[in-house]
Design a protein around this motif. Structure first.
Motif, PDB file in Angstrom:
ATOM      1  N   GLU A 109     -26.144  12.329  69.728  1.00 19.90           N
ATOM      2  CA  GLU A 109     -26.904  12.010  70.943  1.00 19.90           C
ATOM      3  C   GLU A 109     -28.401  12.245  70.724  1.00 19.90           C
ATOM      4  OE1 GLU A 109     -25.490  14.098  74.358  1.00 19.90           O
ATOM      5  OE2 GLU A 109     -23.401  13.536  74.026  1.00 19.90           O
ATOM      6  N   TYR A 110     -28.731  13.309  70.039  1.00 22.34           N
ATOM      7  CA  TYR A 110     -30.141  13.584  69.725  1.00 22.34           C
ATOM      8  C   TYR A 110     -30.685  12.548  68.746  1.00 22.34           C
ATOM      9  CZ  TYR A 110     -29.721  18.096  72.071  1.00 22.34           C
ATOM     10  OH  TYR A 110     -29.534  19.089  73.007  1.00 22.34           O
ATOM     11  N   MET A 111     -29.851  12.141  67.790  1.00 22.11           N
ATOM     12  CA  MET A 111     -30.282  11.115  66.850  1.00 22.11           C
ATOM     13  C   MET A 111     -30.558   9.803  67.566  1.00 22.11           C
ATOM     14  SD  MET A 111     -30.575  12.463  63.877  1.00 22.11           S
ATOM     15  CE  MET A 111     -30.852  10.924  63.031  1.00 22.11           C
ATOM     16  N   ASP A 112     -29.749   9.471  68.573  1.00 21.08           N
ATOM     17  CA  ASP A 112     -29.979   8.252  69.348  1.00 21.08           C
ATOM     18  C   ASP A 112     -31.320   8.318  70.082  1.00 21.08           C
ATOM     19  OD1 ASP A 112     -27.586   7.022  68.616  1.00 21.08           O
ATOM     20  OD2 ASP A 112     -26.467   7.894  70.298  1.00 21.08           O
ATOM     21  N   VAL A 113     -31.629   9.492  70.642  1.00 21.72           N
ATOM     22  CA  VAL A 113     -32.907   9.663  71.341  1.00 21.72           C
ATOM     23  C   VAL A 113     -34.072   9.494  70.369  1.00 21.72           C
ATOM     24  CG1 VAL A 113     -34.395  11.428  72.382  1.00 21.72           C
ATOM     25  CG2 VAL A 113     -32.109  11.046  73.277  1.00 21.72           C
ATOM     26  N   LEU A 114     -33.978  10.094  69.204  1.00 20.12           N
ATOM     27  CA  LEU A 114     -35.062   9.990  68.221  1.00 20.12           C
ATOM     28  C   LEU A 114     -35.211   8.549  67.721  1.00 20.12           C
ATOM     29  CD1 LEU A 114     -34.470  13.282  66.211  1.00 20.12           C
ATOM     30  CD2 LEU A 114     -36.245  12.825  67.919  1.00 20.12           C
ATOM     31  N   ALA A 115     -34.083   7.875  67.518  1.00 19.07           N
ATOM     32  CA  ALA A 115     -34.147   6.477  67.079  1.00 19.07           C
ATOM     33  C   ALA A 115     -34.841   5.603  68.115  1.00 19.07           C
ATOM     34  CB  ALA A 115     -32.742   5.959  66.788  1.00 19.07           C
ATOM     35  N   LYS A 147     -26.994   4.882  60.151  1.00 20.28           N
ATOM     36  CA  LYS A 147     -26.779   3.810  61.131  1.00 20.28           C
ATOM     37  C   LYS A 147     -27.871   3.809  62.189  1.00 20.28           C
ATOM     38  CE  LYS A 147     -21.721   3.378  61.026  1.00 20.28           C
ATOM     39  NZ  LYS A 147     -20.480   3.643  61.813  1.00 20.28           N
ATOM     40  N   ARG A 148     -28.435   4.985  62.429  1.00 16.27           N
ATOM     41  CA  ARG A 148     -29.472   5.149  63.448  1.00 16.27           C
ATOM     42  C   ARG A 148     -30.872   5.085  62.851  1.00 16.27           C
ATOM     43  NH1 ARG A 148     -24.732   7.112  64.766  1.00 16.27           N
ATOM     44  NH2 ARG A 148     -24.125   7.280  66.965  1.00 16.27           N
ATOM     45  N   GLY A 149     -30.953   4.568  61.636  1.00 14.68           N
ATOM     46  CA  GLY A 149     -32.259   4.340  61.015  1.00 14.68           C
ATOM     47  C   GLY A 149     -32.859   5.547  60.343  1.00 14.68           C
ATOM     48  N   CYS A 150     -32.047   6.551  60.032  1.00 19.57           N
ATOM     49  CA  CYS A 150     -32.546   7.772  59.403  1.00 19.57           C
ATOM     50  C   CYS A 150     -32.129   7.800  57.937  1.00 19.57           C
ATOM     51  CB  CYS A 150     -32.009   9.001  60.127  1.00 19.57           C
ATOM     52  SG  CYS A 150     -32.559  10.562  59.433  1.00 19.57           S
TER      53      CYS A 150
END
Length: 277
Positions: free
Chosen positions: A97-103, A135-138
């Motif tokens: 969920e945090y990764m989605d926010v950062l993406a 997948k989230r661009g990291c």
């Protein structure tokens, strides 16, 4: 009431008060801004980096929405994550969920990460976690690097050094075939800097120490965590052989979800050179 009983009651009240303060501190992140002029005159314009570390999903009081609110509408060129995201499989969904926010911030030059010692508590699951992060661009770097082309053809080498604390760092591998350019090192344990006399870097970002997290009155517990705490170096901006490195106090906590004389940290680093506008 006897003096002994009165003293005991006063001590109990003081402990409860300190506990409440320490708990509240975990909800109150510091937003820090570091402006650094790196020596080589190559950047055409300043480079803005958002640095987060030590999220520790198991003991993190700041929600993804609260994190996003603290970041605000800052124009971010690059996001750097320097390890210790979780140490139990059940926290995977929360971390993503945090990764989605950062993406959603869509940094101009992308998002880059390394793992820390706590992440290796779920070592068998890390390949899958790495896939989900990518997948989230990291880009997750384990003793490897990526080279970006900035304005005017300037190269930025993002060098990810794996966790030093657990013996997984390999500087030779991470630096293999690194071209000439600005070297930004991401790593979890900053103690690695003491072994980098022969490895050039312009800036190094790290975490690991939580700024002591709980000072009683000093973070004596950090002395078992390497040479830097013995030198009273465990947070903030420092220099090794005239090269800058930064130790963030981290966003989450470990062991106890408490902070005394330390607060969660969100850091914006602005890199300039003498010719930058």
């Amino acid at each position: 009431m006897s003096i002994i009983a009165w003293i005991g009651g006063a001590m109990a009240m003081a402990i409860v008060t300190l506990w409440i303060i320490a708990r509240r501190n975990t909800y109150k992140p510091m937003v820090k801004h570091v402006n650094l002029k790196i020596p080589r005159p190559v950047l055409a314009s300043p480079l803005m980096i958002l640095h987060l570390t030590d999220l520790h999903m198991e003991k993190l009081s700041i929600s993804p929405q609260a994190l996003l609110a603290q970041i605000g509408d800052t124009n971010i060129d690059l996001i750097a994550l320097t390890g210790d995201y979780l140490d139990t499989p059940r926290m995977t969904d929360r971390f993503l969920e945090y990764m989605d926010v950062l993406a959603s911030l869509k940094p101009r030059y992308g998002m880059y990460a390394v793992f820390g010692n706590h992440d290796y508590c779920i070592e068998k699951l890390l390949p899958q976690l790495k896939k989900e992060m990518e997948k989230r661009g990291c880009s997750v770097l384990q003793n490897e690097h990526r080279t970006l082309q900035l304005e005017d053809g300037v190269r930025l080498n993002i060098i990810g050094v794996d966790d030093h604390y657990t013996g997984r760092s390999d500087l030779a591998r991470a630096y293999k075939d690194v071209p000439d350019g600005i070297n930004l090192v991401l790593t979890h344990d900053p103690n690695i800097v003491l072994e980098m006399a022969d490895y050039p870097f312009d800036y190094l970002l790290s975490g690991h120490f939580h700024g002591g997290q709980i000072h009683w009155p000093k973070p004596y517990h950090l002395k078992k965590m390497g040479q830097l705490p013995h030198l009273r170096i465990f947070r903030g901006l420092h220099f090794y052989q005239n090269r800058a490195y930064y130790i963030s106090e981290g966003l989450g906590q470990t062991a106890l979800n408490l902070r005394l004389r330390s607060r969660p940290e969100i850091t914006f680093h602005t890199l300039n050179t003498p010719t930058a506008s």
